[in-house]
Design a protein around this motif. Structure first.
Motif, PDB file in Angstrom:
ATOM      1  N   ALA A  56       0.799  -1.240   0.000  1.00  0.00           N
ATOM      2  CA  ALA A  56       0.000   0.000   0.000  1.00  0.00           C
ATOM      3  C   ALA A  56       0.828   1.285   0.000  1.00  0.00           C
ATOM      4  N   LYS A  57       2.081   1.212  -0.333  1.00  0.00           N
ATOM      5  CA  LYS A  57       2.975   2.372  -0.259  1.00  0.00           C
ATOM      6  C   LYS A  57       2.430   3.608  -0.975  1.00  0.00           C
ATOM      7  N   SER A  58       1.857   3.438  -2.150  1.00  0.00           N
ATOM      8  CA  SER A  58       1.395   4.584  -2.954  1.00  0.00           C
ATOM      9  C   SER A  58      -0.104   4.814  -2.887  1.00  0.00           C
ATOM     10  N   LEU A  59      -0.785   4.210  -1.925  1.00  0.00           N
ATOM     11  CA  LEU A  59      -2.234   4.338  -1.846  1.00  0.00           C
ATOM     12  C   LEU A  59      -2.672   5.797  -1.804  1.00  0.00           C
ATOM     13  N   THR A  60      -2.131   6.584  -0.899  1.00  0.00           N
ATOM     14  CA  THR A  60      -2.566   7.980  -0.797  1.00  0.00           C
ATOM     15  C   THR A  60      -2.152   8.782  -2.024  1.00  0.00           C
ATOM     16  N   LYS A  61      -1.013   8.476  -2.607  1.00  0.00           N
ATOM     17  CA  LYS A  61      -0.584   9.185  -3.827  1.00  0.00           C
ATOM     18  C   LYS A  61      -1.530   8.883  -4.991  1.00  0.00           C
ATOM     19  N   LEU A  62      -2.011   7.647  -5.075  1.00  0.00           N
ATOM     20  CA  LEU A  62      -2.978   7.319  -6.120  1.00  0.00           C
ATOM     21  C   LEU A  62      -4.257   8.112  -5.925  1.00  0.00           C
ATOM     22  N   LEU A  63      -4.725   8.186  -4.682  1.00  0.00           N
ATOM     23  CA  LEU A  63      -5.924   8.970  -4.394  1.00  0.00           C
ATOM     24  C   LEU A  63      -5.715  10.440  -4.760  1.00  0.00           C
ATOM     25  N   GLN A  64      -4.555  10.969  -4.454  1.00  0.00           N
ATOM     26  CA  GLN A  64      -4.253  12.366  -4.777  1.00  0.00           C
ATOM     27  C   GLN A  64      -4.205  12.600  -6.278  1.00  0.00           C
ATOM     28  N   ASN A  65      -3.952  11.532  -7.037  1.00  0.00           N
ATOM     29  CA  ASN A  65      -3.934  11.619  -8.502  1.00  0.00           C
ATOM     30  C   ASN A  65      -5.272  11.183  -9.105  1.00  0.00           C
ATOM     31  N   CYS A  66      -6.322  11.247  -8.271  1.00  0.00           N
ATOM     32  CA  CYS A  66      -7.699  10.985  -8.705  1.00  0.00           C
ATOM     33  C   CYS A  66      -7.912   9.580  -9.243  1.00  0.00           C
ATOM     34  N   LYS A  67      -7.204   8.614  -8.694  1.00  0.00           N
ATOM     35  CA  LYS A  67      -7.402   7.218  -9.072  1.00  0.00           C
ATOM     36  C   LYS A  67      -8.259   6.552  -8.007  1.00  0.00           C
ATOM     37  N   LYS A  68      -9.188   5.725  -8.427  1.00  0.00           N
ATOM     38  CA  LYS A  68     -10.031   4.990  -7.494  1.00  0.00           C
ATOM     39  C   LYS A  68      -9.205   3.890  -6.822  1.00  0.00           C
ATOM     40  N   VAL A  69      -9.427   3.743  -5.523  1.00  0.00           N
ATOM     41  CA  VAL A  69      -8.774   2.694  -4.751  1.00  0.00           C
ATOM     42  C   VAL A  69      -9.854   1.913  -4.018  1.00  0.00           C
ATOM     43  N   TYR A  70      -9.760   0.590  -4.075  1.00  0.00           N
ATOM     44  CA  TYR A  70     -10.685  -0.289  -3.383  1.00  0.00           C
ATOM     45  C   TYR A  70      -9.916  -1.036  -2.300  1.00  0.00           C
ATOM     46  N   ALA A  71     -10.423  -0.980  -1.073  1.00  0.00           N
ATOM     47  CA  ALA A  71      -9.806  -1.671   0.057  1.00  0.00           C
ATOM     48  C   ALA A  71     -10.837  -1.797   1.169  1.00  0.00           C
ATOM     49  N   THR A  72     -10.566  -2.641   2.136  1.00  0.00           N
ATOM     50  CA  THR A  72     -11.479  -2.776   3.268  1.00  0.00           C
ATOM     51  C   THR A  72     -11.404  -1.531   4.144  1.00  0.00           C
ATOM     52  N   LYS A  73     -12.416  -1.356   4.961  1.00  0.00           N
ATOM     53  CA  LYS A  73     -12.437  -0.228   5.891  1.00  0.00           C
ATOM     54  C   LYS A  73     -11.222  -0.282   6.819  1.00  0.00           C
ATOM     55  N   GLY A  74     -10.892  -1.472   7.304  1.00  0.00           N
ATOM     56  CA  GLY A  74      -9.736  -1.623   8.186  1.00  0.00           C
ATOM     57  C   GLY A  74      -8.440  -1.192   7.516  1.00  0.00           C
ATOM     58  N   THR A  75      -8.283  -1.552   6.255  1.00  0.00           N
ATOM     59  CA  THR A  75      -7.074  -1.157   5.510  1.00  0.00           C
ATOM     60  C   THR A  75      -7.027   0.347   5.320  1.00  0.00           C
ATOM     61  N   LEU A  76      -8.130   0.931   4.872  1.00  0.00           N
ATOM     62  CA  LEU A  76      -8.151   2.382   4.637  1.00  0.00           C
ATOM     63  C   LEU A  76      -7.939   3.166   5.934  1.00  0.00           C
ATOM     64  N   GLU A  77      -8.556   2.719   7.020  1.00  0.00           N
ATOM     65  CA  GLU A  77      -8.373   3.412   8.300  1.00  0.00           C
ATOM     66  C   GLU A  77      -6.942   3.286   8.796  1.00  0.00           C
ATOM     67  N   SER A  78      -6.338   2.136   8.608  1.00  0.00           N
ATOM     68  CA  SER A  78      -4.961   1.938   9.044  1.00  0.00           C
ATOM     69  C   SER A  78      -3.994   2.809   8.245  1.00  0.00           C
ATOM     70  N   VAL A  79      -4.183   2.855   6.929  1.00  0.00           N
ATOM     71  CA  VAL A  79      -3.326   3.715   6.093  1.00  0.00           C
ATOM     72  C   VAL A  79      -3.587   5.176   6.427  1.00  0.00           C
ATOM     73  N   ASP A  80      -4.857   5.534   6.638  1.00  0.00           N
ATOM     74  CA  ASP A  80      -5.219   6.915   6.951  1.00  0.00           C
ATOM     75  C   ASP A  80      -4.574   7.379   8.245  1.00  0.00           C
ATOM     76  N   SER A  81      -4.425   6.486   9.213  1.00  0.00           N
ATOM     77  CA  SER A  81      -3.818   6.888  10.484  1.00  0.00           C
ATOM     78  C   SER A  81      -2.342   7.224  10.313  1.00  0.00           C
ATOM     79  N   LYS A  82      -1.717   6.674   9.273  1.00  0.00           N
ATOM     80  CA  LYS A  82      -0.307   6.933   9.003  1.00  0.00           C
ATOM     81  C   LYS A  82      -0.117   8.091   8.025  1.00  0.00           C
TER      82      LYS A  82
END
Length: 121
Positions: A56-82
């Motif tokens: 998930a290293k580039s997850l937030t960068k993909l979102l910032q580049n307007c790309k759709k990302v699919y993941a579980t709530k637990g994954t998104l919350e965990s990445v979001d906390s970092k």
């Protein structure tokens, strides 16, 4: 079906999957520059199985580049906390284990996996 392995190791995982109509990135555990180099960001969405940075290293960068990302709530919350991505959440799509969803011409059914991660699929 074509599967292109861009990276596959504990240093990063990233695969481009295409059925000839829809392209999906599976995992984004490498830098956005490296993803762009191999895909030109030409894919419909990225599916992320869990929050470990080799997936998930580039997850937030993909979102910032307007790309759709699919993941579980637990994954998104965990990445979001970092790496907070609150202003880009409209591109983040929460998926649930064993619940079918579609990305272009792909039907996807995420299944639960046993891993030391929050809600991995």
């Amino acid at each position: 079906m074509e599967i292109k392995s861009i990276a596959s190791s504990s240093k990063g995982n990233c695969y481009l999957v295409s059925d000839g109509t829809t392209k999906i990135l599976l995992e984004c555990g490498i830098t956005l520059d490296r993803i762009r180099e191999h895909t030109n960001l030409d894919f419909s969405a990225c599916l992320v199985t869990h929050e470990h940075m080799d997936h998930a290293k580039s997850l937030t960068k993909l979102l910032q580049n307007c790309k759709k990302v699919y993941a579980t709530k637990g994954t998104l919350e965990s990445v979001d906390s970092k790496f907070p991505f609150k202003s880009f959440k409209h591109f983040a799509n929460i998926i649930e284990k064993n619940k079918l969803f579609q990305v272009g011409t792909f039907d996807v059914i995420p299944f639960e996996t046993q891993h030391d991660a929050a809600e991995s699929v």
